[in-house]
Write a protein that holds these residues in place. Structure first.
Motif, mmCIF file in Angstrom:
data_model
loop_
_atom_site.group_PDB
_atom_site.id
_atom_site.type_symbol
_atom_site.label_atom_id
_atom_site.label_comp_id
_atom_site.label_asym_id
_atom_site.label_seq_id
_atom_site.Cartn_x
_atom_site.Cartn_y
_atom_site.Cartn_z
ATOM 1 N N ALA A 403 0.828 -1.207 0.000
ATOM 2 C CA ALA A 403 0.000 0.000 0.000
ATOM 3 C C ALA A 403 0.862 1.255 0.000
ATOM 4 O O ALA A 403 0.598 2.215 -0.741
ATOM 5 N N ASP A 404 1.905 1.275 0.828
ATOM 6 C CA ASP A 404 2.802 2.439 0.865
ATOM 7 C C ASP A 404 3.519 2.611 -0.476
ATOM 8 O O ASP A 404 3.714 3.742 -0.953
ATOM 9 N N ALA A 405 3.937 1.496 -1.100
ATOM 10 C CA ALA A 405 4.648 1.585 -2.373
ATOM 11 C C ALA A 405 3.749 2.157 -3.463
ATOM 12 O O ALA A 405 4.183 2.980 -4.283
ATOM 13 N N ARG A 406 2.501 1.734 -3.478
ATOM 14 C CA ARG A 406 1.575 2.278 -4.475
ATOM 15 C C ARG A 406 1.320 3.766 -4.230
ATOM 16 O O ARG A 406 1.291 4.573 -5.174
ATOM 17 N N ALA A 407 1.139 4.126 -2.973
ATOM 18 C CA ALA A 407 0.905 5.534 -2.660
ATOM 19 C C ALA A 407 2.119 6.380 -3.033
ATOM 20 O O ALA A 407 1.988 7.473 -3.599
ATOM 21 N N ALA A 408 3.312 5.891 -2.736
ATOM 22 C CA ALA A 408 4.523 6.643 -3.035
ATOM 23 C C ALA A 408 4.737 6.789 -4.537
ATOM 24 O O ALA A 408 5.296 7.795 -5.001
ATOM 25 N N ALA A 409 4.283 5.808 -5.321
ATOM 26 C CA ALA A 409 4.469 5.844 -6.767
ATOM 27 C C ALA A 409 3.401 6.664 -7.478
ATOM 28 O O ALA A 409 3.485 6.855 -8.696
ATOM 29 N N GLY A 410 2.397 7.136 -6.734
ATOM 30 C CA GLY A 410 1.303 7.850 -7.368
ATOM 31 C C GLY A 410 0.453 6.952 -8.238
ATOM 32 O O GLY A 410 -0.115 7.406 -9.245
ATOM 33 N N ALA A 411 0.334 5.670 -7.865
ATOM 34 C CA ALA A 411 -0.453 4.716 -8.634
ATOM 35 C C ALA A 411 -1.926 5.094 -8.585
ATOM 36 O O ALA A 411 -2.363 5.908 -7.754
ATOM 37 N N GLU A 412 -2.704 4.489 -9.480
ATOM 38 C CA GLU A 412 -4.150 4.651 -9.433
ATOM 39 C C GLU A 412 -4.622 4.349 -8.014
ATOM 40 O O GLU A 412 -3.991 3.615 -7.275
ATOM 41 N N ALA A 413 -5.736 4.938 -7.651
ATOM 42 C CA ALA A 413 -6.162 4.917 -6.248
ATOM 43 C C ALA A 413 -6.132 3.514 -5.650
ATOM 44 O O ALA A 413 -6.453 2.518 -6.300
ATOM 45 N N THR A 414 -5.733 3.467 -4.395
ATOM 46 C CA THR A 414 -5.686 2.248 -3.600
ATOM 47 C C THR A 414 -6.599 2.434 -2.402
ATOM 48 O O THR A 414 -6.636 3.502 -1.798
ATOM 49 N N TRP A 415 -7.343 1.395 -2.057
ATOM 50 C CA TRP A 415 -8.202 1.431 -0.873
ATOM 51 C C TRP A 415 -7.798 0.268 0.028
ATOM 52 O O TRP A 415 -7.644 -0.866 -0.442
ATOM 53 N N VAL A 416 -7.618 0.560 1.310
ATOM 54 C CA VAL A 416 -7.128 -0.431 2.259
ATOM 55 C C VAL A 416 -8.216 -0.708 3.303
ATOM 56 O O VAL A 416 -8.908 0.211 3.753
#
Length: 523
Positions: A403-416
């Motif tokens: 989750a942190d890696a996706r957020a840091a990469a500016g990936a398409e939205a992630t929901w946890v």
């Protein structure tokens, strides 16, 4: 991702699954009308009608010789009945179901088979740590999800353990794809969905993968495999992460341990290719030279099919455009470590550190860990601390990293999410690994479910089904109050009664276990 049409069942589902303020989650599971009588048909397959939907079981999607890449099965041909599951993949463990190497079958549940329906497709991969499991489990029957979510549900079996993941490339170029054959099975299944799901009323341009435990790890791995790029458009993993794959060195040590357990010498690979599969399965009980316990086989960093680790050193770039749900349960390890079993017998403050140290996957001084927890939570019992620490130090860190890696990469939205609802059936179980499955599939009353079937269970089922089906329909969870996961807030949905949002709900534990690096088990 295309949005659903105004007033569609998915939008009605989303609007009625409210969050917060004590609002009751109320979703009336629909039973879509199915036109015509008799057995439903799609292509050459004839299924059955049940629970308001059309069910097609045991559709062969590919064939494969041992240790060879799968070959897609032709879709056209003589009429075939699709009314029973195919065999399980060979694996260890007690089962009364038939097992066979010829196990590349999938199953489809659909509200109707009209090609113009263009419903989103939810493809499920089962758990079992790449080494066991099946989608024939009643918990993962797709009928209620198909009806309630207005989606087409597909569940897939594939090769497991040594048949799907043994690393044989050192034996020569004929085995260049070994180590990831199980993943290649899934890719062929997704190509089958792309090419044929319209015949079952599905939309090949809206394919969502979801999987629990090892099934989620398979999805994370596919997100770094070039051959899977473009075959799915959204993903959800439930207690299943794959930060790193097995390195080829460790994978080869496991193959050598298998060969030694079989007593093979000389041309060992020829014997591996020809001996009866039950003998190979028996050898899986040999000691794993990396992890200990029985032999583990999983995806291998082979630099061709899998040219990088899925989430190390960052999130694979090809996955950035895929909206994703990531979830875990609050008490993961209560499913692995029986609170009534020998590992908890006589647990007290004197032996707690040693028992935690034997279970976690992050190398920290367990006495220091216990002291930190006791200072932070002075009213906790040894048992509560044990399960919190083993969950946070063993089964949860991979999700945080992803989750942190996706957020840091500016990936398409992630929901946890964190699944918090305690089992009303077995209070000692808490909110354990696998306990979120029946809420997503709507199988609260299935054998193996610990959810109960009361009003609270039904309300949470409606919320979770809405969330997952909404992602399939529109690329966003079908719960309007679920905020995306971003740094540093780490917004997390707590699935309880009622569901609610919290920022970084286990932030102290997350920080404590981040003191040392997490090493993916088996890598």
């Amino acid at each position: 991702m295309r949005s659903t049409a105004a007033g569609s069942p998915a939008e009605r589902l989303s609007r009625r699954a409210l969050i917060g303020g004590g609002a009751t989650v109320a979703l009336a599971l629909s039973s879509p009308a199915i036109s015509g009588g008799g057995d439903p048909a799609a292509g050459r397959y004839r299924g059955v009608r049940e629970q308001g939907v059309c069910a097609f079981r045991g559709i062969r999607y590919a064939r494969a010789e041992r240790f060879a890449v799968p070959r897609a099965e032709p879709f056209d041909g003589p009429t075939l009945r699709a009314d029973r599951f195919g065999p399980l993949a060979p694996q260890r463990g007690p089962t009364t179901a038939a097992m066979d190497e010829d196990c590349l079958y999938l199953n489809v549940w659909t509200p109707d088979t009209h090609p113009a329906a263009r419903r989103p497709v939810m493809v499920y991969f089962h758990g079992g740590a790449y080494n066991g499991g099946t989608v024939t489990d009643p918990l993962t029957d797709g009928a209620r999800l198909a009806a309630g979510g207005d989606v087409v549900v597909v569940t897939v079996n594939q090769r497991l353990n040594l048949f799907g993941y043994a690393w044989l490339k050192p034996f020569g170029p004929a085995f260049a794809d070994s180590g990831n054959l199980g993943q290649l099975d899934l890719i062929v299944a997704l190509r089958w969905v792309r090419d044929h799901i319209a015949a079952f009323g599905g939309d090949p341009d809206r394919v969502m993968l979801f999987g629990q435990s090892g099934g989620g790890a398979k999805i994370a791995t596919l997100m770094a495999m070039p051959a899977a790029n473009g075959l799915f458009h959204a993903a959800a993993t439930m207690s299943g992460q794959q930060v790193t794959a097995s390195g080829p060195g460790h994978a080869w040590r496991r193959t050598q341990a298998l060969i030694a357990a079989l007593g093979l010498t000389g041309d060992a690979v020829a014997a591996l290719r020809t001996m009866p599969w039950p003998r190979l399965v028996d050898a899986l009980g040999a000691n794993d030279p990396v992890l200990g316990g029985p032999l583990y086989f999983g995806p291998v960093l082979d630099m061709t099919n899998l040219p990088r680790h899925p989430f190390w050193p960052d999130a694979a770039p090809q996955s950035h455009a895929i909206p994703m749900i990531l979830g875990n349960t609050r008490d993961e390890t209560r499913a692995f470590i029986d609170p009534r079993g020998p590992k908890l017998a006589g647990l007290n403050w004197d032996n707690l550190a040693a028992r935690i140290g034997a279970e976690v996957k992050i190398d920290l001084d367990p006495a220091w860990v216990v002291a930190g927890y006791r200072a932070r939570f002075p009213d906790w019992t040894p048992e509560r601390l044990f399960y919190a620490a083993t969950t946070a130090g063993r089964s949860w860190p991979g999700q945080v990293i992803e989750a942190d890696a996706r957020a840091a990469a500016g990936a398409e939205a992630t929901w946890v999410y964190q699944f918090d609802r305690q089992s009303p059936v077995d209070p000692l179980r808490g909110a354990a690994h696998m306990d979120d499955i029946p809420y997503v599939f709507g199988t609260l009353d299935a054998p193996g479910s610990f959810s109960g079937t009361g009003a609270e269970a039904r309300a949470l089922r409606d919320a979770m089904m809405a969330a997952f089906a909404g992602l399939a329909h529109s690329g966003r969870p079908g719960l309007p109050g679920w905020q995306p996961y971003r740094l540093p807030s780490r917004a997390t949905m707590l699935f309880d009664t009622p569901p609610r949002m919290a920022d970084d709900p286990r932030g102290w534990e997350r920080a404590l276990w981040a003191t040392a690096p997490y090493i993916q088990p088996g890598s």
